[in-house]
Scaffold this active site. Structure first.
Site, mmCIF file in Angstrom:
data_model
loop_
_atom_site.group_PDB
_atom_site.id
_atom_site.type_symbol
_atom_site.label_atom_id
_atom_site.label_comp_id
_atom_site.label_asym_id
_atom_site.label_seq_id
_atom_site.Cartn_x
_atom_site.Cartn_y
_atom_site.Cartn_z
ATOM 1 N N TYR A 1 0.675 -1.119 -0.315
ATOM 2 C CA TYR A 1 0.386 -0.301 0.290
ATOM 3 C C TYR A 1 0.856 1.515 -0.269
ATOM 4 O O TYR A 1 0.281 2.389 0.551
ATOM 5 C CB TYR A 1 -0.789 0.122 1.754
ATOM 6 C CG TYR A 1 -2.077 -1.058 1.097
ATOM 7 C CD1 TYR A 1 -1.520 -2.115 1.331
ATOM 8 C CD2 TYR A 1 -3.535 -0.604 1.139
ATOM 9 C CE1 TYR A 1 -2.753 -3.724 0.848
ATOM 10 C CE2 TYR A 1 -4.019 -1.699 0.723
ATOM 11 C CZ TYR A 1 -4.056 -2.662 0.500
ATOM 12 O OH TYR A 1 -4.924 -3.613 0.761
ATOM 13 N N LYS B 1 3.710 -14.214 5.240
ATOM 14 C CA LYS B 1 4.801 -15.381 3.982
ATOM 15 C C LYS B 1 6.140 -15.148 4.202
ATOM 16 O O LYS B 1 6.395 -15.498 3.152
ATOM 17 C CB LYS B 1 3.535 -15.127 2.842
ATOM 18 C CG LYS B 1 3.508 -16.146 2.210
ATOM 19 C CD LYS B 1 2.579 -16.740 1.812
ATOM 20 C CE LYS B 1 2.721 -18.211 0.808
ATOM 21 N NZ LYS B 1 1.744 -18.890 1.189
ATOM 22 N N ASP C 1 -1.424 -18.297 4.717
ATOM 23 C CA ASP C 1 -3.122 -19.495 3.832
ATOM 24 C C ASP C 1 -3.293 -19.960 4.732
ATOM 25 O O ASP C 1 -5.154 -20.490 5.293
ATOM 26 C CB ASP C 1 -2.210 -19.895 1.831
ATOM 27 C CG ASP C 1 -0.750 -20.550 2.825
ATOM 28 O OD1 ASP C 1 -0.183 -19.483 3.508
ATOM 29 O OD2 ASP C 1 -0.396 -21.083 1.813
ATOM 30 N N ASP D 1 -5.771 -6.444 5.907
ATOM 31 C CA ASP D 1 -6.978 -5.792 4.738
ATOM 32 C C ASP D 1 -7.929 -6.931 4.822
ATOM 33 O O ASP D 1 -8.429 -7.128 4.459
ATOM 34 C CB ASP D 1 -6.523 -5.126 3.392
ATOM 35 C CG ASP D 1 -7.683 -4.713 2.982
ATOM 36 O OD1 ASP D 1 -8.519 -4.354 3.335
ATOM 37 O OD2 ASP D 1 -7.000 -3.735 1.955
#
Ligand code: NAD
Length: 337
Positions: free
Chosen positions: A124, A171, A205, A229
């Site tokens: 972002y 991640k 995930d 988000d």
């Protein structure tokens, strides 16, 4: 004693939700001086920008704001007001509680999650460019300073609110440097809270799968901007959707309280939208101001009216209008303070 609060009604359903929220806040008996600031679609025509500088100045002056949703004009060249406000005021922590409510039909009963999203960097940061005609590149920025700051916010939140565990979501198995730095920063901060708040980490995930299978295992989650988000909307879905999901954007010098949902233009001006998310966002503001009894009274009143099932809005399966729901909540608040 009164609190000066910037009130940004916003676009679409925003103004009616703002009126409803104001009436509930006033029912607490606390005095507010409302500094109403227009922003969004209306000011594009009149002032040439959806986020005039006076809005930012007002929030800086008052330290707190309640904000209705603002439409992001597609393809107009204006950047999102929400992203603009977060950057201008350094609102580095986006906090979104997701808690089950009796009377709101969902697949789960015992969800009580706090999503703490880093609000200033990651993808972002807005640094992207085309690489020739057929490729584009977005830069993901992760710094130790911002990662430690958000981790510390999550742990401090846990201590202040008697929460037992913080889970860092990342991640780092694939993005070893950027997400690796985020995870390492969280681990460093976690060491300072050892014995007081438990710490664990999850790959994003796997986190998503776990949240839809056994959300009751999780407590406070801390995430970089993009995962935050996405996962916060997932969490909102676990407890009944956008109409009931509040949020707060917190910085060192200012804080802006706003619902997770957008301006839902198709319901604008129809007295149909659910004001719960904005009312609960306002309760978060009361807590931020130290008005914990009033905050609890507002949250309890919302829960009781929804659990009662007679005066609920259409998104929750009822027939009440925005105003009628807010009046029912305000009446209970008035009776309890
Ligand atoms: P949205 O949240 O406005 O609406 C999605 C759907 O959710 C609506 O059609 C409606 O069915 C339901 N919904 C949302 N809020 C509700 C409420 N309070 N009561 C009852 N039902 C509700 O999302 P969108 O359609 O993707 O976005 C519309 C506009 O809002 C876009 O311009 C978007 O950029 C903007 N937006 C602003 C913010 C913000 O200001 N923080 C956040 C998200 C989207």
């Amino acid at each position: 004693m009164s609190y000066a609060v910037t009130l940004i009604p916003g676009d679409g359903i925003g103004p009616e939700l703002a009126t409803a929220t104001r009436s509930v806040l006033e029912a607490t008996g606390i005095a507010f001086e409302w500094d109403v600031q227009q922003a969004g679609e209306a000011t594009i025509a009149s002032e040439g920008t959806p986020l005039p500088e006076r809005v930012i100045e007002s929030i800086r002056r008052n330290g707190v704001a309640i904000k209705g949703p603002i439409t992001t004009p597609v393809g107009s060249g204006f950047r999102s007001v929400n992203v603009g406000l977060r950057q201008a005021l350094e609102l580095y922590a986006n906090v979104r509680p997701a808690r089950s409510m009796q009377g709101v039909e969902t697949r789960y009963q015992n969800v009580d999650l706090i999503i703490v999203r880093e609000n200033t960097e990651d993808l972002y940061a807005g640094i992207e460019h085309r690489v020739g005609p057929d490729a584009a590149e977005s830069i993901k920025i992760i710094t130790r300073a911002a990662s430690q700051r958000i981790a510390r916010y999550a742990f401090e939140y846990a201590v202040r609110n008697g929460r037992r565990k913080v889970t860092a979501v990342h991640k780092a198995n694939i993005m070893k440097l950027s997400d690796g730095l985020f995870l390492e920063s969280c681990q460093q901060v976690a060491a300072e809270y050892e014995g007081r708040v438990a710490f664990e980490d999850r790959i994003v995930d796997n986190m998503c799968m776990q949240l839809v299978q056994k959300p009751e295992l999780y407590d406070v989650l801390v995430l970089p901007n993009l995962y935050g988000d996405i996962v916060s909307d997932l969490a909102a879905g676990l407890v009944g959707g956008l109409g009931v999901a509040p949020g707060a954007n917190i910085g060192e010098k200012a804080a802006v309280f706003e619902p997770v949902h957008g301006s839902a233009p198709k319901y604008a001006g129809q007295d149909k939208a659910n004001p719960t998310a904005l009312i609960l966002s306002a309760a978060l503001m009361l807590r931020h101001l130290g008005e914990t009894d009033a905050a609890a009274a507002v949250e309890r009143a919302v829960r009781e009216v929804i659990a009662g099932g007679e005066t609920i809005t259409a998104d929750l399966g009822g027939r009440a209008g925005t105003r009628e729901f807010a009046d029912a909540v305000a009446t209970r608040v008035r009776a309890s303070v």
